[in-house]
Design a protein around this motif. Structure first.
Motif, PDB file in Angstrom:
ATOM      1  N   PHE B  11       0.848  -1.195   0.000  1.00  0.00           N
ATOM      2  CA  PHE B  11       0.000   0.000   0.000  1.00  0.00           C
ATOM      3  C   PHE B  11       0.878   1.236   0.000  1.00  0.00           C
ATOM      4  O   PHE B  11       1.869   1.298   0.724  1.00  0.00           O
ATOM      5  N   GLN B  13       0.795   4.820   1.295  1.00  0.00           N
ATOM      6  CA  GLN B  13      -0.041   5.584   2.205  1.00  0.00           C
ATOM      7  C   GLN B  13      -0.132   7.038   1.767  1.00  0.00           C
ATOM      8  O   GLN B  13       0.569   7.470   0.867  1.00  0.00           O
ATOM      9  N   ALA B  21       1.730  -4.970   3.049  1.00  0.00           N
ATOM     10  CA  ALA B  21       0.653  -5.644   3.777  1.00  0.00           C
ATOM     11  C   ALA B  21       0.760  -7.161   3.621  1.00  0.00           C
ATOM     12  O   ALA B  21       0.494  -7.905   4.547  1.00  0.00           O
ATOM     13  N   PRO B  40      -4.444 -12.420  13.548  1.00  0.00           N
ATOM     14  CA  PRO B  40      -4.765 -11.269  14.387  1.00  0.00           C
ATOM     15  C   PRO B  40      -5.194 -10.058  13.559  1.00  0.00           C
ATOM     16  O   PRO B  40      -4.949 -10.002  12.359  1.00  0.00           O
ATOM     17  N   SER B  41      -5.812  -9.126  14.212  1.00  0.00           N
ATOM     18  CA  SER B  41      -6.293  -7.916  13.554  1.00  0.00           C
ATOM     19  C   SER B  41      -5.166  -7.215  12.813  1.00  0.00           C
ATOM     20  O   SER B  41      -4.072  -7.059  13.342  1.00  0.00           O
ATOM     21  N   GLY B  42      -5.440  -6.817  11.589  1.00  0.00           N
ATOM     22  CA  GLY B  42      -4.459  -6.052  10.831  1.00  0.00           C
ATOM     23  C   GLY B  42      -3.405  -6.874  10.120  1.00  0.00           C
ATOM     24  O   GLY B  42      -2.455  -6.324   9.563  1.00  0.00           O
ATOM     25  N   CYS B  43      -3.550  -8.199  10.110  1.00  0.00           N
ATOM     26  CA  CYS B  43      -2.495  -9.008   9.509  1.00  0.00           C
ATOM     27  C   CYS B  43      -2.649  -9.097   7.995  1.00  0.00           C
ATOM     28  O   CYS B  43      -1.765  -9.579   7.301  1.00  0.00           O
ATOM     29  N   LYS B  45      -5.842 -10.121   6.340  1.00  0.00           N
ATOM     30  CA  LYS B  45      -6.849 -11.089   5.891  1.00  0.00           C
ATOM     31  C   LYS B  45      -7.795 -10.468   4.860  1.00  0.00           C
ATOM     32  O   LYS B  45      -8.016 -11.034   3.800  1.00  0.00           O
ATOM     33  N   THR B  47      -7.290  -7.933   3.109  1.00  0.00           N
ATOM     34  CA  THR B  47      -6.530  -7.588   1.907  1.00  0.00           C
ATOM     35  C   THR B  47      -6.496  -8.781   0.956  1.00  0.00           C
ATOM     36  O   THR B  47      -6.745  -8.631  -0.250  1.00  0.00           O
ATOM     37  N   GLU B 159     -15.160 -12.146   7.837  1.00  0.00           N
ATOM     38  CA  GLU B 159     -15.638 -12.040   9.223  1.00  0.00           C
ATOM     39  C   GLU B 159     -17.141 -11.780   9.288  1.00  0.00           C
ATOM     40  O   GLU B 159     -17.585 -10.805   9.897  1.00  0.00           O
ATOM     41  N   HIS B 192     -11.138 -13.977  13.047  1.00  0.00           N
ATOM     42  CA  HIS B 192     -10.045 -13.966  14.006  1.00  0.00           C
ATOM     43  C   HIS B 192     -10.437 -14.757  15.243  1.00  0.00           C
ATOM     44  O   HIS B 192      -9.849 -14.643  16.294  1.00  0.00           O
ATOM     45  N   ARG B 210       2.685  -8.363   9.894  1.00  0.00           N
ATOM     46  CA  ARG B 210       3.798  -7.440   9.617  1.00  0.00           C
ATOM     47  C   ARG B 210       5.056  -8.099   9.102  1.00  0.00           C
ATOM     48  O   ARG B 210       5.978  -8.282   9.861  1.00  0.00           O
TER      49      ARG B 210
HETATM   50  N1  ATP Z   1      -6.003   1.283   1.691  1.00  0.00           N
HETATM   51  C1  ATP Z   1      -4.990   1.062   2.550  1.00  0.00           C
HETATM   52  N2  ATP Z   1      -3.930   1.897   2.604  1.00  0.00           N
HETATM   53  C2  ATP Z   1      -2.906   1.685   3.445  1.00  0.00           C
HETATM   54  N3  ATP Z   1      -2.829   0.646   4.284  1.00  0.00           N
HETATM   55  C3  ATP Z   1      -3.846  -0.233   4.298  1.00  0.00           C
HETATM   56  C4  ATP Z   1      -4.973  -0.068   3.435  1.00  0.00           C
HETATM   57  N4  ATP Z   1      -5.833  -1.080   3.659  1.00  0.00           N
HETATM   58  C5  ATP Z   1      -5.270  -1.844   4.614  1.00  0.00           C
HETATM   59  N5  ATP Z   1      -4.057  -1.342   5.007  1.00  0.00           N
HETATM   60  C6  ATP Z   1      -3.173  -1.929   5.998  1.00  0.00           C
HETATM   61  O1  ATP Z   1      -2.914  -3.272   5.660  1.00  0.00           O
HETATM   62  C7  ATP Z   1      -2.917  -4.072   6.820  1.00  0.00           C
HETATM   63  C8  ATP Z   1      -3.870  -5.213   6.647  1.00  0.00           C
HETATM   64  O2  ATP Z   1      -5.188  -4.745   6.618  1.00  0.00           O
HETATM   65  P1  ATP Z   1      -6.427  -5.717   6.532  1.00  0.00           P
HETATM   66  O3  ATP Z   1      -7.641  -4.895   6.450  1.00  0.00           O
HETATM   67  O4  ATP Z   1      -6.209  -6.704   5.449  1.00  0.00           O
HETATM   68  O5  ATP Z   1      -6.359  -6.441   7.953  1.00  0.00           O
HETATM   69  P2  ATP Z   1      -7.265  -7.613   8.530  1.00  0.00           P
HETATM   70  O6  ATP Z   1      -6.375  -8.777   8.736  1.00  0.00           O
HETATM   71  O7  ATP Z   1      -8.454  -7.810   7.673  1.00  0.00           O
HETATM   72  O8  ATP Z   1      -7.675  -7.026   9.936  1.00  0.00           O
HETATM   73  P3  ATP Z   1      -9.080  -7.123  10.720  1.00  0.00           P
HETATM   74  O9  ATP Z   1      -9.115  -8.468  11.340  1.00  0.00           O
HETATM   75  O10 ATP Z   1      -8.961  -6.056  11.747  1.00  0.00           O
HETATM   76  O11 ATP Z   1     -10.158  -6.883   9.727  1.00  0.00           O
HETATM   77  C9  ATP Z   1      -3.254  -3.164   7.988  1.00  0.00           C
HETATM   78  O12 ATP Z   1      -2.069  -2.891   8.693  1.00  0.00           O
HETATM   79  C10 ATP Z   1      -3.802  -1.934   7.357  1.00  0.00           C
HETATM   80  O13 ATP Z   1      -3.396  -0.794   8.113  1.00  0.00           O
END
Ligand code: ATP
Ligand code: MG
Lengths: 244, 280
Positions: B11, B13, B21, B40-43, B45, B47, B159, B192, B210
């Motif tokens: 991504f 930013q 990601a 975990p949150s933010g990993c 998924k 994406t 989810e 999750h 990460r």
């Molecule tokens: N459009 C974007 N621009 C920049 N960073 C992004 C964007 N979308 C997601 N991210 C980053 O990518 C990472 C993964 O995001 P993602 O939404 O896939 O997480 P997730 O595993 O689905 O989390 P959750 O369980 O909280 O839904 C996060 O750190 C998020 O900050």
């Protein structure tokens, strides 16, 4: 109730202060003039003429405004250029364009319709743009995954209904703008209509007629806003689950 | 059926910095399989799911569905979102019939099909309501009906039950398993919640964070329909928990800040395992 008190106070004030009727009419003069105005068809004709202009101008401004707004929402390049200009133009009262309109179209219907449409168009464009931009991306994605594609189907079935709460507010404001511009335009440019009737009243020193026109304008404006748009808006907000 | 081939996602930013990601995510899902993506949150998924759905085309690597590269979203891979995504201006019935309309199916037929589908998720009484007049669980059911009625080969679920209470979630688990057993759809299910993943899936892919990458994969070979008392499920759940303990620590550290975090790894592990849904 309040209305009756107001009317009584008006007549009383008229008698006590002793205005001459060329300054401000009494209640009875006004009612009488109202009656003759309708009996001679003069008032009705003026109303019809004004409404006709208003509706034409309104239809133009809604369609052009929505088209513009949609383009602003969809293409950033247009938004940054024309969109910016439109925001600037929105701050100009549309009556300010009347001298130009008169040069371009002459003292006639077209000038009035032009400035009536003008103010409402900008408002509508901005409301549409805001409405579309505020559609939650999840609706767009849900629609894509269900097979709408990104073209006409998306526009008709998601973008329009999705932005409806903003659109209807835009329409309301546009209507109010158009109404104001119309009367102002008619006062100056020619053509039978409510504004023109006001002007005639002044020429004849007929204040009762003038006041009648003002009242009609207020009543028509209230009716259309309150019973048309407000109702529609409330209904929509309930349906969208937005009323609080 | 679904092949995710060495996918990297970066991504950019708003401040111009880049954020990786996904790092070399690589897995595949067979036809008719129920696979969970757990992490975990933010990993990353969501994406992954968004890439498979076709919402985002800027990534490295290849994603193929039925052997063809994914180009755009489409009704062969319907997505069920965490926040239901029902259109608020349409009734439940109209929402469910929406996708059929896009396919060009006539009004009478599509309403009939939609009604039938609504019956399978036990919402018949609420077919003429607007989404805001439904409870969270009903909305989620309506969203599932809207996806199922398209009869897609693949369901992508992000989810879908995360916002629900425990009881409703358990009911919907059973309904979903039922539907899956009947229709044999291929399902990618994001969660999750460890227990949820184990209860439902044939296979659980555990992601680490990460950058997001698939850390480990667990097969769940318990009998169907699943029984929550099955000791095999508990066994797998425990194994996943252990695998995730390190991840968990990493996330907590990052979100709480290094200095405030002083819990021992084991105490976190014990508490989570003892807790209700085994969520991370
Ligand atoms: N459009 C974007 N621009 C920049 N960073 C992004 C964007 N979308 C997601 N991210 C980053 O990518 C990472 C993964 O995001 P993602 O939404 O896939 O997480 P997730 O595993 O689905 O989390 P959750 O369980 O909280 O839904 C996060 O750190 C998020 O900050
Ligand atoms: Mg997510």
């Amino acid at each position: 109730m309040f209305l009756i008190v107001l009317l009584v106070a008006w007549e009383a004030a008229y008698r006590i202060i002793g205005w001459e009727s060329w300054k401000f009419p009494s209640l009875f003069q006004t009612i009488e003039s109202f009656y003759t105005g309708f009996a001679h068809g003069q008032l009705l004709e003026a109303i019809m003429n004004s409404l006709r202009r208003l509706l034409i101008a309104f239809a133009i401004s809604i369609s052009v405004g929505m088209l513009l707004g949609f383009m602003f929402a969809k293409w950033k390049a247009i938004d940054d250029t024309i969109g910016f200009v439109v925001i600037a133009l929105q701050t100009v009262p549309s009556i300010a364009w009347l001298p130009f309109a008169i040069i371009w179209f002459g003292f006639n219907d077209k000038s009035v319709i032009f400035i009536t449409a003008l103010g409402a168009t900008w408002t509508m464009a901005i409301a549409t743009r805001t409405g579309i931009k505020n559609i939650s991306p999840i609706y767009i994605r849900a629609a894509q995954t269900l097979g709408t594609g990104n073209g006409w189907k998306m526009f008709m079935q998601i973008l329009i209904p999705g932005s409806f709460p903003h659109l209807i507010t835009g329409v309301r404001v546009a209507w109010a703008f158009a109404w104001r511009a119309l009367v102002a335009g008619e006062l100056i440019a020619n053509g039978a209509g409510l504004g023109q009737l006001l002007q005639d009243g002044r020429g004849l020193g007929d204040t009762a007629l003038m006041l009648n026109v003002v009242i009609i304008i207020a009543v028509l404006g209230t009716i259309s806003d309150h019973f048309c748009f407000k109702k529609l808006e409330d209904k929509l907000l309930i349906r969208y689950g937005l009323d609080k | 059926m679904i092949n995710v081939d060495n996918v990297n996602k970066i991504f950019t930013q708003r401040d111009g910095n880049t954020f990786q990601a996904l790092d070399n995510v690589d897995f595949s899902i067979k036809k008719g399989e129920f696979v969970s993506l757990l992490g975990p949150s933010g990993c990353g998924k969501s994406t992954v799911l968004n890439l498979i759905a076709g919402f985002d085309k800027s990534y490295e690597g290849h994603i193929k569905v039925n052997g063809a590269e994914v180009k755009e979203p489409g009704p062969d891979r319907v997505v069920v979102f965490q926040e239901h995504g029902l259109f608020p201006w349409l009734t439940v019935l109209e929402n469910v019939a929406f996708g059929l309309k896009q396919k060009g199916i006539g009004k009478k037929e599509r309403l009939e099909l939609a009604r039938e589908q609504i019956r399978t998720v036990h919402l018949s009484k609420f077919a003429d309501r607007y989404p805001h007049e439904l409870s969270g669980g009903m909305k989620q059911r309506a969203a599932i009906a809207r996806a199922l009625v398209m009869d897609p080969q693949i369901l992508l679920m992000d989810e879908p039950f995360a916002a629900l209470d425990e009881q409703t979630r358990l009911v919907l688990h059973q309904e979903l398993e039922d539907i899956w057993l009947k229709t044999g759809k291929t399902i990618l299910f994001i969660t999750h919640n460890i227990r949820e993943a184990v209860m439902l899936s044939d296979r659980v892919l555990v992601m680490s964070t990460r950058p997001g990458t698939i850390k480990k994969e667990f097969n769940v070979q318990a009998a169907r329909p699943r029984d929550s008392a099955d000791s095999l499920l508990h066994h797998v759940e425990k194994a996943i928990m252990e695998c995730l303990a390190d991840e968990l620590e990493k996330v907590v550290k990052e979100e709480m800040g290094d200095d405030t975090y002083s819990l021992k790894k084991n105490s976190v592990f014990d508490r989570t395992f003892g807790g209700m849904g085994g969520g991370i």
